[in-house]
Design a protein around this motif. Structure first.
Motif, PDB file in Angstrom:
ATOM      1  N   VAL A   1       0.798  -1.284  -0.046  1.00 39.78           N
ATOM      2  CA  VAL A   1      -0.028  -0.109  -0.161  1.00 39.78           C
ATOM      3  C   VAL A   1       0.638   1.249  -0.023  1.00 39.78           C
ATOM      4  O   VAL A   1       1.820   1.492   0.872  1.00 39.78           O
ATOM      5  N   LYS A   2       0.613   2.158  -0.961  1.00 41.52           N
ATOM      6  CA  LYS A   2       1.349   3.307  -1.079  1.00 41.52           C
ATOM      7  C   LYS A   2       0.441   4.509  -0.360  1.00 41.52           C
ATOM      8  O   LYS A   2       1.133   5.384   0.203  1.00 41.52           O
ATOM      9  N   LYS A   3      -0.679   4.521  -0.771  1.00 43.14           N
ATOM     10  CA  LYS A   3      -1.505   5.759  -0.342  1.00 43.14           C
ATOM     11  C   LYS A   3      -2.841   5.371  -0.151  1.00 43.14           C
ATOM     12  O   LYS A   3      -3.530   4.659  -1.174  1.00 43.14           O
ATOM     13  N   ILE A   4      -3.628   5.729   0.712  1.00 43.77           N
ATOM     14  CA  ILE A   4      -5.069   5.626   0.928  1.00 43.77           C
ATOM     15  C   ILE A   4      -5.772   6.965   0.953  1.00 43.77           C
ATOM     16  O   ILE A   4      -5.571   8.011   1.703  1.00 43.77           O
ATOM     17  N   ALA A   5      -6.721   7.083   0.132  1.00 44.16           N
ATOM     18  CA  ALA A   5      -7.159   8.702  -0.219  1.00 44.16           C
ATOM     19  C   ALA A   5      -8.885   8.287  -0.125  1.00 44.16           C
ATOM     20  O   ALA A   5      -9.210   7.324  -0.991  1.00 44.16           O
ATOM     21  N   ARG A   6      -9.357   9.248   0.099  1.00 45.16           N
ATOM     22  CA  ARG A   6     -10.909   9.336   0.071  1.00 45.16           C
ATOM     23  C   ARG A   6     -11.340  10.669  -0.597  1.00 45.16           C
ATOM     24  O   ARG A   6     -10.668  11.848  -0.292  1.00 45.16           O
ATOM     25  N   TYR A   7     -12.323  10.468  -1.449  1.00 46.14           N
ATOM     26  CA  TYR A   7     -12.805  11.649  -2.269  1.00 46.14           C
ATOM     27  C   TYR A   7     -14.329  11.609  -2.201  1.00 46.14           C
ATOM     28  O   TYR A   7     -14.964  10.495  -2.169  1.00 46.14           O
ATOM     29  N   ASN A   8     -14.978  12.926  -2.265  1.00 44.52           N
ATOM     30  CA  ASN A   8     -16.065  13.205  -2.439  1.00 44.52           C
ATOM     31  C   ASN A   8     -16.527  13.615  -3.723  1.00 44.52           C
ATOM     32  O   ASN A   8     -15.801  14.131  -4.490  1.00 44.52           O
ATOM     33  N   LEU A   9     -17.793  13.759  -3.901  1.00 41.22           N
ATOM     34  CA  LEU A   9     -18.395  14.489  -5.045  1.00 41.22           C
ATOM     35  C   LEU A   9     -17.900  15.962  -5.322  1.00 41.22           C
ATOM     36  O   LEU A   9     -17.596  16.178  -6.560  1.00 41.22           O
ATOM     37  N   GLU A  10     -17.550  16.595  -4.064  1.00 37.16           N
ATOM     38  CA  GLU A  10     -17.184  18.089  -4.412  1.00 37.16           C
ATOM     39  C   GLU A  10     -15.749  18.055  -4.688  1.00 37.16           C
ATOM     40  O   GLU A  10     -15.432  19.022  -5.285  1.00 37.16           O
ATOM     41  N   ASP A  11     -14.944  16.812  -4.312  1.00 35.78           N
ATOM     42  CA  ASP A  11     -13.427  16.996  -4.686  1.00 35.78           C
ATOM     43  C   ASP A  11     -13.429  16.847  -6.446  1.00 35.78           C
ATOM     44  O   ASP A  11     -12.240  17.165  -6.897  1.00 35.78           O
ATOM     45  N   GLY A  12     -14.317  16.270  -7.137  1.00 31.71           N
ATOM     46  CA  GLY A  12     -13.855  15.675  -8.444  1.00 31.71           C
ATOM     47  C   GLY A  12     -14.828  16.846  -9.340  1.00 31.71           C
ATOM     48  O   GLY A  12     -15.346  17.648  -9.208  1.00 31.71           O
ATOM     49  N   GLN A  13     -14.521  16.378 -10.622  1.00 27.13           N
ATOM     50  CA  GLN A  13     -15.609  17.073 -11.361  1.00 27.13           C
ATOM     51  C   GLN A  13     -16.208  16.150 -12.317  1.00 27.13           C
ATOM     52  O   GLN A  13     -15.647  14.954 -12.682  1.00 27.13           O
ATOM     53  N   GLU A  14     -17.340  16.236 -12.927  1.00 26.06           N
ATOM     54  CA  GLU A  14     -18.161  15.479 -13.833  1.00 26.06           C
ATOM     55  C   GLU A  14     -17.280  15.326 -15.029  1.00 26.06           C
ATOM     56  O   GLU A  14     -17.113  16.366 -15.762  1.00 26.06           O
ATOM     57  N   VAL A  15     -17.320  14.141 -15.729  1.00 26.10           N
ATOM     58  CA  VAL A  15     -16.729  13.711 -16.823  1.00 26.10           C
ATOM     59  C   VAL A  15     -17.888  13.258 -17.934  1.00 26.10           C
ATOM     60  O   VAL A  15     -18.471  12.459 -17.772  1.00 26.10           O
ATOM     61  N   PRO A  16     -18.097  14.424 -19.019  1.00 24.91           N
ATOM     62  CA  PRO A  16     -19.231  14.080 -19.816  1.00 24.91           C
ATOM     63  C   PRO A  16     -18.354  12.723 -20.841  1.00 24.91           C
ATOM     64  O   PRO A  16     -17.411  12.660 -21.119  1.00 24.91           O
ATOM     65  N   ILE A  17     -19.226  12.025 -20.851  1.00 26.60           N
ATOM     66  CA  ILE A  17     -19.037  10.855 -21.844  1.00 26.60           C
ATOM     67  C   ILE A  17     -19.251  11.150 -23.199  1.00 26.60           C
ATOM     68  O   ILE A  17     -20.428  11.431 -23.672  1.00 26.60           O
ATOM     69  N   ALA A  18     -18.316  10.951 -24.223  1.00 26.18           N
ATOM     70  CA  ALA A  18     -18.340  11.397 -25.457  1.00 26.18           C
ATOM     71  C   ALA A  18     -18.905  10.037 -26.273  1.00 26.18           C
ATOM     72  O   ALA A  18     -18.303   8.903 -26.301  1.00 26.18           O
ATOM     73  N   ARG A  19     -19.781  10.354 -27.065  1.00 29.97           N
ATOM     74  CA  ARG A  19     -20.402   9.187 -27.712  1.00 29.97           C
ATOM     75  C   ARG A  19     -20.034   9.484 -29.496  1.00 29.97           C
ATOM     76  O   ARG A  19     -20.597  10.251 -30.077  1.00 29.97           O
ATOM     77  N   ARG A  20     -19.160   8.668 -29.747  1.00 26.41           N
ATOM     78  CA  ARG A  20     -18.530   8.741 -31.204  1.00 26.41           C
ATOM     79  C   ARG A  20     -18.987   7.576 -32.084  1.00 26.41           C
ATOM     80  O   ARG A  20     -19.096   6.408 -31.686  1.00 26.41           O
ATOM     81  N   VAL A  21     -19.698   7.993 -33.063  1.00 27.78           N
ATOM     82  CA  VAL A  21     -20.145   6.971 -33.886  1.00 27.78           C
ATOM     83  C   VAL A  21     -19.490   7.168 -35.370  1.00 27.78           C
ATOM     84  O   VAL A  21     -19.524   8.290 -35.750  1.00 27.78           O
ATOM     85  N   THR A  22     -19.181   6.044 -35.797  1.00 28.82           N
ATOM     86  CA  THR A  22     -18.727   6.178 -37.098  1.00 28.82           C
ATOM     87  C   THR A  22     -19.383   5.873 -38.211  1.00 28.82           C
ATOM     88  O   THR A  22     -20.369   5.160 -38.237  1.00 28.82           O
ATOM     89  N   ASP A  23     -19.388   6.887 -39.035  1.00 27.18           N
ATOM     90  CA  ASP A  23     -20.425   7.007 -40.346  1.00 27.18           C
ATOM     91  C   ASP A  23     -19.984   5.922 -41.331  1.00 27.18           C
ATOM     92  O   ASP A  23     -18.881   5.808 -41.911  1.00 27.18           O
ATOM     93  N   ASN A  24     -20.631   4.886 -41.750  1.00 26.92           N
ATOM     94  CA  ASN A  24     -20.398   3.802 -42.455  1.00 26.92           C
ATOM     95  C   ASN A  24     -20.949   4.223 -44.103  1.00 26.92           C
ATOM     96  O   ASN A  24     -20.563   3.253 -44.891  1.00 26.92           O
ATOM     97  N   GLY A  25     -21.353   5.306 -44.028  1.00 25.34           N
ATOM     98  CA  GLY A  25     -21.945   5.869 -45.627  1.00 25.34           C
ATOM     99  C   GLY A  25     -23.033   5.221 -46.000  1.00 25.34           C
ATOM    100  O   GLY A  25     -23.559   5.547 -47.151  1.00 25.34           O
ATOM    101  N   ILE A  26     -23.749   4.241 -45.407  1.00 26.59           N
ATOM    102  CA  ILE A  26     -25.176   3.707 -45.881  1.00 26.59           C
ATOM    103  C   ILE A  26     -26.025   4.482 -45.193  1.00 26.59           C
ATOM    104  O   ILE A  26     -26.441   4.878 -43.890  1.00 26.59           O
TER     105      ILE A  26
END
Length: 149
Positions: A103-128
């Motif tokens: 064990v190197k480190k034990i850390a506790r985080y809350n919602l206030e400590d982080g930032q929301e990461v948006p999920i990118a939805r990438r769709v490849t166009d198949n030309g059809i």
């Protein structure tokens, strides 16, 4: 009071009850975070991956790259009617390990400590193109040539 008006009143009462029940707040809990007392038993530089899993349980997620750590995540979400769900609480305990698996480190985080990461939805166009069968049939009406027979 007639039977018809009685049915209307029951139908309206049923509709009102359905609306009230549909708008009831619901809470959803996901994940697991070890208790503070259990984390206090862990010793940095002494405990290993196996002893951590034995003491506080297996993690919700592990490090993706080179097994860097254990991540315990708990989330509480409120659902209210047709509204978008709202995250009320999120806790994460990150236990990282060094190259000798200690064990190197034990850390506790809350919602206030982080930032929301948006999920990118990438769709490849198949030309059809998305065409219906009817559109294809009607589109070929003028394209028939005598050499095709």
């Amino acid at each position: 009071m007639t039977a018809r008006s009685k049915r209307w009143k029951l139908a309206i009462l049923g509709l009102c009850l359905t609306v009230v029940v549909a708008c009831t707040t619901q809470y959803r809990n996901h994940g697991y975070v070890p208790l503070e007392e259990d984390l206090a038993k862990l010793k940095v530089g002494v405990d290993t991956r196996d002893s951590v899993a034995e003491a506080v349980g297996t993690p919700s997620a592990g490090g993706v790259l080179n097994k860097s750590g254990y991540y315990y995540v708990r989330t509480r979400v409120r659902h209210y009617g047709a509204r978008r769900p709202k995250v009320l609480e999120r806790q994460m305990v990150a236990i990282t390990f060094d190259s000798s698996e200690r064990v190197k480190k034990i850390a506790r985080y809350n919602l206030e400590d982080g930032q929301e990461v948006p999920i990118a939805r990438r769709v490849t166009d198949n030309g059809i193109e998305d065409e219906s069968v009817l559109k294809k049939v009607l589109g070929n009406i003028g394209n028939i040539s005598p050499t095709g027979f």
